[in-house]
Design an enzyme around this catalytic site. Structure first.
Site, mmCIF file in Angstrom:
data_model
loop_
_atom_site.group_PDB
_atom_site.id
_atom_site.type_symbol
_atom_site.label_atom_id
_atom_site.label_comp_id
_atom_site.label_asym_id
_atom_site.label_seq_id
_atom_site.Cartn_x
_atom_site.Cartn_y
_atom_site.Cartn_z
ATOM 1 N N GLU A 23 101.903 -30.546 40.445
ATOM 2 C CA GLU A 23 101.122 -30.120 39.253
ATOM 3 C C GLU A 23 99.600 -30.167 39.559
ATOM 4 O O GLU A 23 99.271 -31.200 39.841
ATOM 5 C CB GLU A 23 101.457 -30.663 37.889
ATOM 6 C CG GLU A 23 102.633 -30.391 37.232
ATOM 7 C CD GLU A 23 102.865 -30.941 36.004
ATOM 8 O OE1 GLU A 23 101.846 -31.452 35.416
ATOM 9 O OE2 GLU A 23 103.828 -31.271 35.257
ATOM 10 N N ASP A 44 94.007 -34.065 27.014
ATOM 11 C CA ASP A 44 93.807 -35.011 28.183
ATOM 12 C C ASP A 44 93.146 -36.311 27.868
ATOM 13 O O ASP A 44 92.192 -36.377 27.222
ATOM 14 C CB ASP A 44 92.939 -34.404 29.284
ATOM 15 C CG ASP A 44 93.979 -33.287 30.179
ATOM 16 O OD1 ASP A 44 95.207 -33.528 30.315
ATOM 17 O OD2 ASP A 44 93.481 -32.296 30.379
ATOM 18 N N TYR A 51 108.675 -29.240 29.739
ATOM 19 C CA TYR A 51 108.090 -30.583 30.074
ATOM 20 C C TYR A 51 107.986 -31.142 28.662
ATOM 21 O O TYR A 51 107.260 -30.869 27.604
ATOM 22 C CB TYR A 51 106.615 -30.145 30.375
ATOM 23 C CG TYR A 51 105.637 -31.260 30.907
ATOM 24 C CD1 TYR A 51 105.377 -32.359 30.196
ATOM 25 C CD2 TYR A 51 105.023 -30.869 31.917
ATOM 26 C CE1 TYR A 51 104.701 -33.238 30.663
ATOM 27 C CE2 TYR A 51 104.298 -31.878 32.608
ATOM 28 C CZ TYR A 51 103.931 -33.051 31.852
ATOM 29 O OH TYR A 51 103.030 -34.081 32.231
#
Length: 272
Positions: free
Chosen positions: A49, A60, A175
């Site tokens: 990734e 994040d 995911y």
């Protein structure tokens, strides 16, 4: 058969689990980033990734936010990110590459141009964290029409109704975000993850990969036992940061430590 399906089919046949490694393109600079990405497959990474650096990566945690800042400071942009993939593909035609990031840079780049570049350069899939299913008309349908897999994120707070909507147009793999909140800041709860993976399996036949919060071989092994694979990001990005000098230059030591860590996790997953 696309690279993602081929990779998971082979791993399943061999009774092994997938290891995905996340790195930010251009962290700490183009040259070192390319060296790391190029060497990851030979050290146990089944897919890579690549984070597209962005100035406001709201999903994040601190580690990956800082990696984006380092990359942007070194001059990284979307064109250079795609150049990384072009060079990687000159030597590696089999490892799946997934671009992960936010829609703003893609929108500025031009979505049709971006999709065309991804297909030509050998990108296999995209994860765009800030484009929910309600915005599929904006980008996803165009990508899927061009055989670019669109990977969906499922979180611990996703209920059954929402899960079906999220996975309706999902391709590649699912995911599963093992923690609530931002990346790399907590450890996943194995029982909670296990229960949610079971729910997802009732809705889709796609492989399920677990990411966010996995930082050790022990955690990786636990999570792989209830899924088709795992992704590690913040732990690798932290290793890069630890070996930078005051001018944010990396040494061969940083590359070796990241590759050794990848090899260690891969052995834990595959019992090599």
């Amino acid at each position: 058969m696309n690279r993602i399906k081929k990779t998971f089919d082979q791993l399943n046949k061999d009774n092994k689990k997938a290891l995905g490694i996340f790195v930010t393109a251009g962290d700490p600079n183009f040259e070192n980033s390319l060296k790391l990405i190029t060497n990851l497959p030979d050290n146990g990474a089944d897919f890579i990734e690549i984070g597209m650096p962005f100035s406001d990566p709201m999903a994040d945690g601190p580690s990956i936010q800082l990696s984006s800042q380092r990359a942007l400071k070194s001059g990284m942009n979307l064109n250079k990110c795609l150049s990384l993939i072009k060079i990687f593909r000159e030597k590696n035609s089999h490892t799946p590459i997934i671009l992960m990031g936010y829609y703003n840079p893609i929108y500025k780049f031009g979505k049709e141009k971006f999709i065309k570049n991804c297909i030509e350069l050998g990108v296999d899939a995209l994860i765009i964290v800030d484009l929910p299913p309600e915005e599929d008309d904006e980008f996803y349908f165009e990508a899927e029409k061009n055989n670019l897999s669109m990977i969906r994120l499922v979180t611990p707070t996703t209920d059954e109704k929402r899960l079906k909507k999220i996975l309706l147009n999902a391709t590649g793999f699912v995911y599963y975000v093992s923690i609530t909140g931002i990346t790399g800041t907590q450890a996943p709860d194995i029982k909670n993850v296990q229960d949610n993976i079971k729910k997802i399996k009732h809705v889709t036949d796609l492989p399920i990969v677990i990411g966010f919060g996995i930082r050790s071989s022990a955690q990786a092994t636990l999570m792989s036992e209830i899924s088709d694979g795992i992704v590690i990001g913040s732990a690798v990005v932290d290793l890069i940061k630890k070996t930078l000098d005051n001018d944010l230059n990396s040494s061969s030591e940083g590359l070796i430590r990241c590759l050794d860590f990848t090899k260690e996790i891969s052995k834990a997953l595959k019992h090599n």
